[in-house]
Write a protein that holds these residues in place. Structure first.
Motif, PDB file in Angstrom:
ATOM      1  N   UNK A   1     -27.403  -1.063  18.000  1.00  0.00           N
ATOM      2  CA  UNK A   1     -28.147  -0.201  17.088  1.00  0.00           C
ATOM      3  C   UNK A   1     -29.060  -0.949  16.121  1.00  0.00           C
ATOM      4  N   UNK A   2     -28.986  -2.275  16.055  1.00  0.00           N
ATOM      5  CA  UNK A   2     -29.666  -3.000  14.976  1.00  0.00           C
ATOM      6  C   UNK A   2     -31.193  -2.898  15.001  1.00  0.00           C
ATOM      7  N   UNK A   3     -31.808  -2.710  16.149  1.00  0.00           N
ATOM      8  CA  UNK A   3     -33.265  -2.697  16.222  1.00  0.00           C
ATOM      9  C   UNK A   3     -33.864  -1.318  16.488  1.00  0.00           C
ATOM     10  N   UNK A   4     -33.073  -0.278  16.450  1.00  0.00           N
ATOM     11  CA  UNK A   4     -33.594   1.054  16.753  1.00  0.00           C
ATOM     12  C   UNK A   4     -34.458   1.534  15.588  1.00  0.00           C
ATOM     13  N   UNK A   5     -35.630   2.031  15.921  1.00  0.00           N
ATOM     14  CA  UNK A   5     -36.514   2.594  14.896  1.00  0.00           C
ATOM     15  C   UNK A   5     -36.367   4.115  14.894  1.00  0.00           C
TER      16      UNK A   5
ATOM     17  N   UNK B   1     -38.340   5.538  17.816  1.00  0.00           N
ATOM     18  CA  UNK B   1     -37.619   5.424  19.088  1.00  0.00           C
ATOM     19  C   UNK B   1     -36.478   6.433  19.162  1.00  0.00           C
ATOM     20  N   UNK B   2     -35.747   6.574  18.080  1.00  0.00           N
ATOM     21  CA  UNK B   2     -34.572   7.451  18.061  1.00  0.00           C
ATOM     22  C   UNK B   2     -34.929   8.908  18.327  1.00  0.00           C
TER      23      UNK B   2
ATOM     24  N   UNK C   1     -22.923   3.717  26.019  1.00  0.00           N
ATOM     25  CA  UNK C   1     -23.539   3.592  27.338  1.00  0.00           C
ATOM     26  C   UNK C   1     -24.741   4.501  27.487  1.00  0.00           C
ATOM     27  N   UNK C   2     -24.634   5.719  26.966  1.00  0.00           N
ATOM     28  CA  UNK C   2     -25.770   6.648  27.042  1.00  0.00           C
ATOM     29  C   UNK C   2     -26.958   6.142  26.225  1.00  0.00           C
ATOM     30  N   UNK C   3     -26.671   5.565  25.056  1.00  0.00           N
ATOM     31  CA  UNK C   3     -27.760   5.023  24.232  1.00  0.00           C
ATOM     32  C   UNK C   3     -28.442   3.880  24.968  1.00  0.00           C
TER      33      UNK C   3
ATOM     34  N   UNK D   1     -37.819   1.795  27.571  1.00  0.00           N
ATOM     35  CA  UNK D   1     -38.392   0.447  27.628  1.00  0.00           C
ATOM     36  C   UNK D   1     -38.135  -0.386  26.393  1.00  0.00           C
ATOM     37  N   UNK D   2     -37.078  -0.044  25.648  1.00  0.00           N
ATOM     38  CA  UNK D   2     -36.801  -0.784  24.414  1.00  0.00           C
ATOM     39  C   UNK D   2     -35.505  -1.596  24.474  1.00  0.00           C
ATOM     40  N   UNK D   3     -34.908  -1.685  25.643  1.00  0.00           N
ATOM     41  CA  UNK D   3     -33.665  -2.455  25.812  1.00  0.00           C
ATOM     42  C   UNK D   3     -33.820  -3.350  27.016  1.00  0.00           C
ATOM     43  N   UNK D   4     -33.272  -4.534  26.913  1.00  0.00           N
ATOM     44  CA  UNK D   4     -33.392  -5.527  28.001  1.00  0.00           C
ATOM     45  C   UNK D   4     -32.799  -5.064  29.308  1.00  0.00           C
TER      46      UNK D   4
END
Length: 158
Positions: A28-32, A35-36, A145-147, A155-158
């Motif tokens: 959760x640390x980089x979620x804007x 994006x949310x 897992x859903x997040x 496109x915001x997660x590796x």
């Protein structure tokens, strides 16, 4: 170390995450806020709605564990937000912080040797602290897992 403390320590590791699922703090640390609130075709919820659902649920479970006068909430209305996006980054950060605080509170309850893991709550229907801790861990892992899937689709997660 006795069996009781070993169980408490394993529950703590499960609640912290990182064994079989991403720790909440890292995910959760980089979620804007932007994006949310983004929607993904054919999915009925946003990251914000999942986070708020997680927050509401962990708070409800903690309330059940700590309040003998607990009042059951209404499913699903009291567990899922209607808003698709947070009002702003501050609202998002507050929700994330409450999830993390909730997990830490459950860990404190589990680690307190004065709390019997197996004794049913007098105001419940057979629920125990062990059951509620496992429920928090399972619920957190499921929605984490859903997040991750949503973040990958966005496109915001590796």
């Amino acid at each position: 170390m006795n069996h009781d403390q070993r169980l408490r320590d394993q529950l703590t590791k499960l609640l912290e995450g990182g064994l079989a699922f991403q720790p909440v703090g890292e995910l959760f640390k980089d979620i804007t806020a932007e994006e949310a609130g983004k929607t993904v075709p054919k999915l009925p919820y946003t990251i914000w709605q999942l986070l708020e659902h997680m927050r509401l649920t962990v708070n409800d479970i903690l309330e059940f564990c700590q309040n003998p006068d607990y009042q059951y909430l209404t499913w699903p209305d009291d567990y899922w937000p209607q808003e698709k996006a947070p009002a702003d980054q501050q609202a998002l950060n507050k929700s994330i912080a409450e999830i993390q605080t909730g997990l830490q509170t459950m860990i404190k309850l589990v680690q307190d040797p004065d709390n019997d893991l197996y004794k049913p709550f007098p105001h419940g229907e057979g629920q125990t602290l062990l059951r509620e801790a496992l429920l928090v861990a399972e619920h957190t892992a499921y929605h984490t897992g859903e997040v991750i899937v949503l973040r990958r689709l966005l496109g915001t997660w590796k």
